[in-house]
Scaffold this motif. Structure first.
Motif, mmCIF file in Angstrom:
data_model
loop_
_atom_site.group_PDB
_atom_site.id
_atom_site.type_symbol
_atom_site.label_atom_id
_atom_site.label_comp_id
_atom_site.label_asym_id
_atom_site.label_seq_id
_atom_site.Cartn_x
_atom_site.Cartn_y
_atom_site.Cartn_z
ATOM 1 N N ARG A 281 -1.114 -27.573 25.179
ATOM 2 C CA ARG A 281 -0.875 -28.951 25.626
ATOM 3 C C ARG A 281 -1.857 -29.393 26.701
ATOM 4 N NH1 ARG A 281 4.783 -27.081 25.646
ATOM 5 N NH2 ARG A 281 5.799 -27.826 23.731
ATOM 6 N N ASN A 282 -2.578 -28.452 27.278
ATOM 7 C CA ASN A 282 -3.539 -28.771 28.331
ATOM 8 C C ASN A 282 -4.925 -28.930 27.714
ATOM 9 O OD1 ASN A 282 -5.196 -28.982 30.547
ATOM 10 N ND2 ASN A 282 -4.499 -27.081 31.528
ATOM 11 N N GLU A 283 -5.413 -30.142 27.642
ATOM 12 C CA GLU A 283 -6.675 -30.399 26.949
ATOM 13 C C GLU A 283 -7.880 -29.786 27.651
ATOM 14 O OE1 GLU A 283 -7.540 -34.844 28.897
ATOM 15 O OE2 GLU A 283 -6.953 -34.652 26.793
ATOM 16 N N HIS A 284 -7.682 -29.325 28.882
ATOM 17 C CA HIS A 284 -8.787 -28.721 29.626
ATOM 18 C C HIS A 284 -8.706 -27.187 29.655
ATOM 19 C CE1 HIS A 284 -9.782 -32.742 30.904
ATOM 20 N NE2 HIS A 284 -8.587 -32.890 31.467
ATOM 21 N N GLU B 53 -9.848 -27.527 19.595
ATOM 22 C CA GLU B 53 -9.530 -27.587 18.178
ATOM 23 C C GLU B 53 -9.502 -26.195 17.559
ATOM 24 O OE1 GLU B 53 -12.054 -30.244 16.082
ATOM 25 O OE2 GLU B 53 -11.379 -32.022 17.195
ATOM 26 N N TRP B 54 -10.446 -25.349 17.948
ATOM 27 C CA TRP B 54 -10.462 -23.981 17.434
ATOM 28 C C TRP B 54 -9.198 -23.232 17.870
ATOM 29 C CZ3 TRP B 54 -10.084 -19.537 20.274
ATOM 30 C CH2 TRP B 54 -10.182 -18.337 19.538
ATOM 31 N N ALA B 55 -8.822 -23.363 19.134
ATOM 32 C CA ALA B 55 -7.639 -22.673 19.649
ATOM 33 C C ALA B 55 -6.392 -23.109 18.884
ATOM 34 C CB ALA B 55 -7.466 -22.948 21.138
ATOM 35 N N ALA B 56 -6.303 -24.395 18.566
ATOM 36 C CA ALA B 56 -5.160 -24.904 17.811
ATOM 37 C C ALA B 56 -5.149 -24.336 16.395
ATOM 38 C CB ALA B 56 -5.195 -26.430 17.776
ATOM 39 N N HIS C 44 6.739 -20.361 24.061
ATOM 40 C CA HIS C 44 7.162 -21.343 25.057
ATOM 41 C C HIS C 44 6.592 -21.048 26.440
ATOM 42 C CE1 HIS C 44 10.161 -22.597 22.037
ATOM 43 N NE2 HIS C 44 10.157 -23.737 22.693
ATOM 44 N N ALA C 45 6.485 -19.750 26.767
ATOM 45 C CA ALA C 45 6.047 -19.387 28.115
ATOM 46 C C ALA C 45 4.530 -19.434 28.284
ATOM 47 C CB ALA C 45 6.545 -17.977 28.453
ATOM 48 N N ALA C 46 3.788 -19.103 27.235
ATOM 49 C CA ALA C 46 2.341 -18.954 27.386
ATOM 50 C C ALA C 46 1.522 -19.843 26.457
ATOM 51 C CB ALA C 46 1.957 -17.489 27.163
ATOM 52 N N VAL C 47 1.816 -19.786 25.167
ATOM 53 C CA VAL C 47 0.917 -20.421 24.200
ATOM 54 C C VAL C 47 0.996 -21.941 24.229
ATOM 55 C CG1 VAL C 47 0.277 -20.591 21.767
ATOM 56 C CG2 VAL C 47 1.028 -18.392 22.704
#
Length: 214
Positions: free
Chosen positions: A24-27, A33-36, A16-19
């Motif tokens: 949610r920030n597309e920039h 996509e890789w990060a997700a 909740h605090a970091a990830v």
């Protein structure tokens, strides 16, 4: 109180605090996509083992160790919690790096994620203390690098080993293992290295608990 939540409370806090704010920030990332994919696979590995534990199905060894310690009230809650982070960071993250199809150009995003988690480490400490009265603060503040480790493995030996890990960068090591898992000539050795490193950290944690430093 069910101590099997010792890892979950910290994971929930840092998600909740970091990830999640980053996701949610597309920039935020070069390759969103890789990060997700990385984050989802890493989370799924823990949840799959938690589900297996709750339903009596086979649990992977690194998580079985955590659940055993969490269920043993003779073990400190700090010991059990750190066993969970050992499983998550040392083993699961390396395999998630592989499954996510990580390439060299993803390194920036990888270190962006782990850096943000480190910056929000207090959320893990606070949530674990609040829920279970366990103080992970000294460990997250570099407790390994010093007299506590030397008291287990010998004067100067533990300090040197942990300093070497810190110098290389534990997350760099995990990233390298994830790269190696993707290539057949290095896959088997990478698996051995991952589980060997997990076992070494597990022994150190056990030793620290034995001498009362956890």
């Amino acid at each position: 109180m069910d101590r099997r939540g010792l890892f979950s409370v910290g994971l929930d806090a840092v998600e909740h605090a970091a990830v999640m704010p980053m996701q949610r920030n597309e920039h935020e990332f070069v390759d969103q996509e890789w990060a997700a994919r990385l984050s989802l696979d890493l989370l799924t590995r823990y949840l799959a083992n938690l589900h297996a534990e709750m339903t009596g199905a086979p649990v992977e060894p690194q998580w079985q160790r955590f659940f055993e310690l969490a269920s043993d009230c003779s073990q400190s809650p700090e010991h059990a919690a750190m066993a969970g982070y050992n499983a998550h960071i040392t083993v699961d993250l390396a395999y998630s790096v592989s499954v996510a199809g990580t390439r060299d150009h993803h390194a920036f995003d990888f270190f962006r994620i782990v850096d943000q988690i480190a910056l929000h480490g207090n959320s893990i400490i606070d949530s674990t203390r609040s829920a279970y009265g366990a103080d992970l603060g000294p460990l997250w503040s570099g407790f390994f690098i010093g007299d506590a480790v030397d008291s287990v493995v010998g004067e100067g030996v533990g300090t040197t080993a942990m300093l070497r890990i810190a110098d290389v960068g534990y997350n760099s090591l995990t990233l390298a293992h994830g790269f190696a898992l993707q290539h057949q000539p290095t896959e088997v050795e990478a698996r051995h290295r991952i589980h060997g490193l997990w076992g070494t950290i597990d022994q150190v944690l056990g030793g620290l608990n034995y001498v009362g430093s956890l």
